[in-house]
Design an enzyme around this catalytic site. Sequence first.
Site, short mmCIF file in Angstrom:
data_model
loop_
_atom_site.label_atom_id
_atom_site.label_comp_id
_atom_site.label_asym_id
_atom_site.label_seq_id
_atom_site.Cartn_x
_atom_site.Cartn_y
_atom_site.Cartn_z
N ARG A 34 16.35 -6.15 -2.64
CA ARG A 34 17.09 -7.38 -2.96
C ARG A 34 18.51 -7.08 -3.41
O ARG A 34 19.44 -7.84 -3.12
CB ARG A 34 16.36 -8.16 -4.03
CG ARG A 34 15.11 -8.81 -3.48
CD ARG A 34 14.35 -9.56 -4.53
NE ARG A 34 13.40 -10.46 -3.89
CZ ARG A 34 12.40 -11.04 -4.51
NH1 ARG A 34 12.20 -10.81 -5.79
NH2 ARG A 34 11.60 -11.84 -3.87
N LYS A 220 -4.94 -15.04 -1.20
CA LYS A 220 -5.59 -16.34 -1.42
C LYS A 220 -5.18 -17.41 -0.42
O LYS A 220 -4.01 -17.57 -0.11
CB LYS A 220 -5.22 -16.84 -2.81
CG LYS A 220 -5.87 -16.03 -3.90
CD LYS A 220 -5.52 -16.62 -5.24
CE LYS A 220 -6.26 -15.88 -6.33
NZ LYS A 220 -5.70 -16.16 -7.64
N GLY A 376 7.28 -11.37 -0.49
CA GLY A 376 7.48 -10.13 -1.23
C GLY A 376 6.63 -8.97 -0.75
O GLY A 376 7.14 -7.88 -0.48
N GLY A 399 8.46 -17.37 -1.81
CA GLY A 399 8.22 -18.82 -1.89
C GLY A 399 9.26 -19.61 -1.13
O GLY A 399 8.94 -20.59 -0.45
P1 AMP Z 1 -0.14 -12.55 -1.51
O1 AMP Z 1 0.71 -12.40 -2.73
O2 AMP Z 1 -1.02 -13.77 -1.51
O3 AMP Z 1 0.63 -12.38 -0.23
O4 AMP Z 1 -1.18 -11.37 -1.58
C1 AMP Z 1 -0.81 -10.03 -1.50
C2 AMP Z 1 -1.91 -9.23 -2.10
O5 AMP Z 1 -3.10 -9.44 -1.38
C3 AMP Z 1 -1.65 -7.74 -2.08
O6 AMP Z 1 -1.48 -7.29 -3.40
C4 AMP Z 1 -2.95 -7.18 -1.48
O7 AMP Z 1 -3.45 -6.07 -2.20
C5 AMP Z 1 -3.92 -8.34 -1.60
N1 AMP Z 1 -5.00 -8.25 -0.63
C6 AMP Z 1 -4.89 -8.15 0.71
N2 AMP Z 1 -6.11 -8.01 1.26
C7 AMP Z 1 -7.01 -8.02 0.26
C8 AMP Z 1 -8.42 -7.89 0.19
N3 AMP Z 1 -9.14 -7.74 1.30
N4 AMP Z 1 -9.00 -7.93 -1.03
C9 AMP Z 1 -8.26 -8.10 -2.13
N5 AMP Z 1 -6.93 -8.22 -2.14
C10 AMP Z 1 -6.30 -8.19 -0.96
#
Ligand code: AMP
Length: 418
Positions: A34, A220, A376, A399
């Site tokens: 950044r 999520k 990110g 975001g």
């Molecule tokens: P996000 O911030 O929603 O884009 O999520 C990113 C995070 O999702 C990263 O820190 C990854 O470690 C986590 N992630 C990806 N795949 C998995 C999984 N199968 N189980 C748990 N965490 C996950």
Amino acid sequence: MTIDQFNFAGKKAFVRVDFNVPLDENFNITDDTRMRAAMPTLKKILADGGSIIIGSHLGRPKGPTDKFSLKHIIKHLEELLGTSVQFADDCMGEQAAQKAAALKPGEVLLLENLRFYAEEEGKPRGLAEDASDDEKKAAKAAVKESQKEFTKKLASYANCYVNDAFGTAHRAHASTALIAKYFDKDNKMFGYLMEKEVKAVDKVLNDIHRPFTAIMGGSKVSSKIDIIENLLNKVDNLIIAGGMTYTFTKALGGKIGLSICEDDKLDLALDLLKKAKEKGVNLVLATDAKIADSFSNDANTQFCKVNEIPDGWEGLDIGPETEKLFADVIKGSKTILWNGPAGVFEFDNFTHGSRAIGEAVVEATKNGAFSLVGGGDSVACVNKFGLAGGVSYVSTGGGALLEAIEGKVLPGIAAINE
Ligand code: AMP
């Protein structure tokens, strides 16, 4: 006004950047993407003979705290800029005003973290948990009132305003949007980074070459529902990867062991599958997984079908069959949006799937596709694998990027265009 048209000679520019960089426990910057992204703008102003007042936030402080002080980044900023940087340990006190007033052409002043002040976000702080609705209302009104003074003060330091903070463009904060109204059209503009971000988003929203594939990963579904729903109106293929996979798999009746899952979102997952079908979108789910017997890099691992994960095991990455399935879709695409890793890429033993996706995106880009990587973690991902140079554009916004792609008008962008 565009930054290229503007001559900063003898001017003082208030530049809102996004220096919200990750720091380790010793305050070393672990990823300076950044900061580097803002350099073309800052260097152009200095080369023109202007001076700069830099405003940024760092983290989510609830007030002044050493942990989130921007003083930790001064040294690195000086290295990147190749010049010394003055620091004001406040944003709206006497010190900031005096230092800003004394700035000479070619000089740079970094203000302390804007979010040390509640006025930056315009949200009340320190309200008792049992505060009544009236008390909440009064506190909100008070901070909105003092926000006006705060914004005016920031604006008073400079005679032109440059917004180069795409990462916060979706927030109507003092320094990202409200401040713009103190400058007329000829004295406010996007920085180079913001210009590039706006252009890249425009390409995936309004200049789509098909097939258009979105790859949504991360942990999520709940944080990505709006964007997934919106993308269903635009894409030909929607690849669901990462932790979200297991909410879909469970909703479809599969066994997911201890894999991450949002049990209250099972109906939503089914609804998204139904909507995809109705709209003729090819929604691609993982078929196999790399599973682990604990959430750790050193866990025992094996591959299995995504819907047959044994009790006590959890899926932490996609398997080889899924890698191929996803890669084939990606390689056949002409517009690609990638947000979120395919697995827990922070653990070296679970990076393979994200790397495979990244490599497929790079190959598609070589064959003429436009690829936008954002969010990110996706940025950390392409950087980790050294693939950033092989995609069309790596967005610095998380975001903000998602909201822009949802089709929302971003306050930080609107404020410059008004
Ligand atoms: P996000 O911030 O929603 O884009 O999520 C990113 C995070 O999702 C990263 O820190 C990854 O470690 C986590 N992630 C990806 N795949 C998995 C999984 N199968 N189980 C748990 N965490 C996950």
